[in-house]
Design an enzyme around this catalytic site. Structure first.
Site, PDB file in Angstrom:
ATOM      1  N   GLY A 237       3.121   4.166   4.006  1.00 28.92           N
ATOM      2  CA  GLY A 237       2.076   4.850   3.243  1.00 28.92           C
ATOM      3  C   GLY A 237       2.509   5.512   1.959  1.00 28.92           C
ATOM      4  O   GLY A 237       1.670   6.058   1.240  1.00 28.92           O
ATOM      5  N   GLU A 271       7.911   2.673   8.000  1.00 29.68           N
ATOM      6  CA  GLU A 271       7.345   1.340   7.769  1.00 29.68           C
ATOM      7  C   GLU A 271       6.805   1.201   6.349  1.00 29.68           C
ATOM      8  O   GLU A 271       5.620   0.918   6.152  1.00 29.68           O
ATOM      9  CB  GLU A 271       6.203   1.091   8.769  1.00 29.68           C
ATOM     10  CG  GLU A 271       6.573   1.256  10.226  1.00 29.68           C
ATOM     11  CD  GLU A 271       5.361   1.159  11.159  1.00 29.68           C
ATOM     12  OE1 GLU A 271       4.228   0.972  10.669  1.00 29.68           O
ATOM     13  OE2 GLU A 271       5.552   1.261  12.382  1.00 29.68           O
ATOM     14  N   PRO A 272       7.627   1.392   5.343  1.00 28.80           N
ATOM     15  CA  PRO A 272       7.106   1.329   3.978  1.00 28.80           C
ATOM     16  C   PRO A 272       6.878  -0.108   3.512  1.00 28.80           C
ATOM     17  O   PRO A 272       7.642  -1.010   3.856  1.00 28.80           O
ATOM     18  CB  PRO A 272       8.234   1.965   3.162  1.00 28.80           C
ATOM     19  CG  PRO A 272       9.469   1.608   3.928  1.00 28.80           C
ATOM     20  CD  PRO A 272       9.074   1.614   5.384  1.00 28.80           C
ATOM     21  N   GLY A 273       5.820  -0.317   2.789  1.00 31.28           N
ATOM     22  CA  GLY A 273       5.573  -1.614   2.170  1.00 31.28           C
ATOM     23  C   GLY A 273       5.494  -1.442   0.658  1.00 31.28           C
ATOM     24  O   GLY A 273       6.416  -1.788  -0.087  1.00 31.28           O
ATOM     25  N   ARG A 274       4.395  -0.844   0.238  1.00 35.20           N
ATOM     26  CA  ARG A 274       4.116  -0.699  -1.190  1.00 35.20           C
ATOM     27  C   ARG A 274       5.267  -0.033  -1.953  1.00 35.20           C
ATOM     28  O   ARG A 274       5.585  -0.433  -3.066  1.00 35.20           O
ATOM     29  CB  ARG A 274       2.857   0.157  -1.351  1.00 35.20           C
ATOM     30  CG  ARG A 274       2.284   0.188  -2.747  1.00 35.20           C
ATOM     31  CD  ARG A 274       1.166   1.228  -2.848  1.00 35.20           C
ATOM     32  NE  ARG A 274       0.240   1.241  -1.765  1.00 35.20           N
ATOM     33  CZ  ARG A 274      -0.952   0.617  -1.764  1.00 35.20           C
ATOM     34  NH1 ARG A 274      -1.344  -0.032  -2.828  1.00 35.20           N
ATOM     35  NH2 ARG A 274      -1.746   0.708  -0.713  1.00 35.20           N
ATOM     36  N   ARG A 310      -7.156  -6.494  -5.546  1.00 34.10           N
ATOM     37  CA  ARG A 310      -7.246  -5.036  -5.475  1.00 34.10           C
ATOM     38  C   ARG A 310      -8.299  -4.422  -6.399  1.00 34.10           C
ATOM     39  O   ARG A 310      -9.042  -3.542  -5.971  1.00 34.10           O
ATOM     40  CB  ARG A 310      -5.868  -4.391  -5.701  1.00 34.10           C
ATOM     41  CG  ARG A 310      -4.813  -4.866  -4.687  1.00 34.10           C
ATOM     42  CD  ARG A 310      -3.547  -4.042  -4.687  1.00 34.10           C
ATOM     43  NE  ARG A 310      -3.749  -2.733  -4.115  1.00 34.10           N
ATOM     44  CZ  ARG A 310      -3.911  -1.632  -4.800  1.00 34.10           C
ATOM     45  NH1 ARG A 310      -3.855  -1.655  -6.129  1.00 34.10           N
ATOM     46  NH2 ARG A 310      -4.136  -0.482  -4.197  1.00 34.10           N
ATOM     47  N   TYR A 314     -11.069  -2.526  -4.252  1.00 30.61           N
ATOM     48  CA  TYR A 314     -10.953  -1.065  -4.173  1.00 30.61           C
ATOM     49  C   TYR A 314     -11.199  -0.392  -5.522  1.00 30.61           C
ATOM     50  O   TYR A 314     -10.879   0.774  -5.674  1.00 30.61           O
ATOM     51  CB  TYR A 314      -9.543  -0.640  -3.749  1.00 30.61           C
ATOM     52  CG  TYR A 314      -8.923  -1.408  -2.616  1.00 30.61           C
ATOM     53  CD1 TYR A 314      -9.427  -1.313  -1.319  1.00 30.61           C
ATOM     54  CD2 TYR A 314      -7.799  -2.204  -2.832  1.00 30.61           C
ATOM     55  CE1 TYR A 314      -8.831  -2.000  -0.278  1.00 30.61           C
ATOM     56  CE2 TYR A 314      -7.201  -2.887  -1.788  1.00 30.61           C
ATOM     57  CZ  TYR A 314      -7.726  -2.780  -0.516  1.00 30.61           C
ATOM     58  OH  TYR A 314      -7.123  -3.452   0.515  1.00 30.61           O
ATOM     59  N   CYS A 341     -16.903 -16.839 -10.250  1.00 32.62           N
ATOM     60  CA  CYS A 341     -18.335 -16.562 -10.367  1.00 32.62           C
ATOM     61  C   CYS A 341     -18.748 -15.323  -9.598  1.00 32.62           C
ATOM     62  O   CYS A 341     -19.494 -15.403  -8.612  1.00 32.62           O
ATOM     63  CB  CYS A 341     -19.127 -17.754  -9.858  1.00 32.62           C
ATOM     64  SG  CYS A 341     -18.781 -19.188 -10.829  1.00 32.62           S
ATOM     65  N   TYR A 370       0.547  -6.195  -1.825  1.00 34.00           N
ATOM     66  CA  TYR A 370      -0.868  -6.499  -1.612  1.00 34.00           C
ATOM     67  C   TYR A 370      -1.442  -7.284  -2.800  1.00 34.00           C
ATOM     68  O   TYR A 370      -2.607  -7.134  -3.155  1.00 34.00           O
ATOM     69  CB  TYR A 370      -1.672  -5.212  -1.340  1.00 34.00           C
ATOM     70  CG  TYR A 370      -1.062  -4.398  -0.222  1.00 34.00           C
ATOM     71  CD1 TYR A 370      -1.111  -4.852   1.083  1.00 34.00           C
ATOM     72  CD2 TYR A 370      -0.384  -3.198  -0.478  1.00 34.00           C
ATOM     73  CE1 TYR A 370      -0.516  -4.141   2.116  1.00 34.00           C
ATOM     74  CE2 TYR A 370       0.214  -2.477   0.546  1.00 34.00           C
ATOM     75  CZ  TYR A 370       0.137  -2.951   1.843  1.00 34.00           C
ATOM     76  OH  TYR A 370       0.734  -2.244   2.860  1.00 34.00           O
TER      77      TYR A 370
END
Ligand code: LLP
Length: 418
Positions: A237, A271-274, A310, A314, A341, A370
């Site tokens: 996170g 558990e880092p991703g970003r 993204r 979002y 479209c 992502y």
């Protein structure tokens, strides 16, 4: 790792326009150095406690990137059998895999048990019983952690907030305690950990502190229930800079977490991703047309929402930079849009930039997490290639799809016999 030299954007030692000339656009470009530095900065920040960094595969699952991180010592956070398959393909150690997700299927659980993953993060009693049952039939004992929903506000976009009581993830503290008791009576599961993951793109330390304030007393209660854990997994996170955020650094994060976790005497899992991949990648796109209509100026590019979801999903902000900086261009507000479209197919709206010209290259920044993993073939568009830069050289780590790829899985109706 993305900086200008003589007004040309570089990734490490390679000019972006040189890569784009050869590989065409749109394309993803990642910096190996950035990936490793981001991983190491977290690893170093947590040096004071026994820990495992389980890179979150969902944010960027290219097997070359997984291989790179496995070599650097990473474990992996997965959410599907497909992600486990990728980790194994990449030579990652299943013994360092943690498996979260509210809807694990029987087949996925069997595959994970066969692969001897490190632990299942269990999100419901139904899942716990199913894991117990399957492990029993296979003559195995599954290591599990219960995912606790601590009901804290991570102060992020509602779609990526996962630790509030109205979210589908995990179990509330009281239920979790009951389920640990239930688990400790089952023959084929062993409760070894506790897990939480409160959301994504979190920029402040406070939500983590609030969540740990709720999680830690539960660990004490479990001890008094006779359940001794080995791992505390606080999820991922950590936020990054997309625009003008001031996210906590790895060290600031550790300075809050370590003093809280160290006295527990457990091994910490994160558990880092970003944080690892987000700013290590960009999406490069070419301007096809500049169109003026009414008050608006549209910069129409060759990448679209299917290449980077993204902004459409979002309203996420991504900085957009010219690959070649030219000082004589007027600045004005433009919409940067793709050819799909949908009116939601934009990368930026009313963004003030130096007006590009046809065939100019633009870099959509902070697209390493992502980005590719959320691509689709919508509008029958092929997925872009992925390039990994290392110093002054680069390699293609995924080829551009072809139109043949688009129909490969389809079965054509037989001609009728009439
Ligand atoms: N662990 C679990 C159990 C997760 O569900 C996630 C992300 C992570 C770790 C990694 O979170 P990170 O460190 O990357 O924030 N597609 C959204 C983000 C969805 C995140 C889902 N879970 C976006 O583009 O912003």
């Amino acid at each position: 790792m993305f900086i200008y030299e003589n007004n040309t954007l570089f990734c490490e030692g390679v000019a972006i326009d040189k890569i784009a000339e050869k590989e065409k656009t749109p394309l993803y470009i990642y910096s190996e150095k950035a990936l490793i530095e981001n991983f190491n900065s977290l690893d170093n920040a947590f040096a004071d406690v026994p820990h495992v960094i389980c890179y979150s595969v969902k944010c960027n699952s290219n097997i070359s990137i997984l291989k790179l991180l496995a070599r650097a010592g990473a474990g992996f956070d997965i959410v599907s059998g497909g992600e486990l398959f990728r980790v194994i393909q990449a030579g990652g150690d299943p013994g360092k895999v943690v498996y979260a997700g509210v809807g694990k299927t029987q087949d996925e659980i069997v595959y994970a048990l066969k692969s001897d993953i490190h632990l299942f993060t269990v999100e419901s009693v139904g899942e716990l019983d199913r894991i117990n049952d399957l492990a029993n039939r296979m003559g195995k004992k599954a290591r599990i952690a219960i995912r606790v929903n601590p009901d804290v506000d991570p102060k992020t976009h509602t779609y990526i907030s996962t630790g509030k009581k109205e979210n589908k993830f995990g179990l509330d503290i009281e239920t979790a305690r009951e389920i640990y008791k239930h688990a400790s009576g089952l023959p084929s599961v062993k409760p070894v950990g506790i897990q939480m993951h409160i959301g994504s793109q979190i920029t402040q330390t406070q939500p983590f502190k609030n969540a740990l304030d709720k999680l830690i007393p539960l660990i004490g209660q479990l001890r008094s229930d006779g359940i001794e854990l080995e791992y505390v997994d606080i999820g991922g996170g950590l936020g990054i800079v997309y625009k003008d955020e001031k996210p906590m650094t790895a060290q600031e994060f550790a300075d809050v977490v370590v003093p809280m976790v160290k006295p527990l005497g457990l091994t910490l899992i994160i558990e880092p991703g970003r944080f690892i991949a987000g700013n290590a990648g960009i999406l490069v796109t070419k301007v096809e047309y500049i169109k003026k209509s009414g008050e608006k100026t549209f910069v129409i590019v060759d990448a679209a929402m299917n290449d980077l979801m993204r902004p459409a999903l979002y309203s996420a902000y991504h900085n957009i930079l010219p690959v070649k900086r030219q000082n004589d261009r007027p600045t004005k507000p433009v919409d940067i849009v793709g050819p799909v479209c949908e009116s939601g197919d934009f990368f930026a709206q009313d963004r003030v930039i130096a007006l590009p010209a046809q065939d100019d290259l633009l870099a959509v920044m902070s697209a390493g997490a992502y980005g590719f993993t959320m691509t689709s073939n919508y509008n029958c568009r092929v997925r872009p290639p992925e390039i990994l830069v290392n110093g002054t050289s680069y390699s293609q780590i995924r080829r551009r799809e072809t139109w043949e790829d688009l129909v490969r899985q389809e079965v054509s109706l037989k001609e009728s016999m009439s």
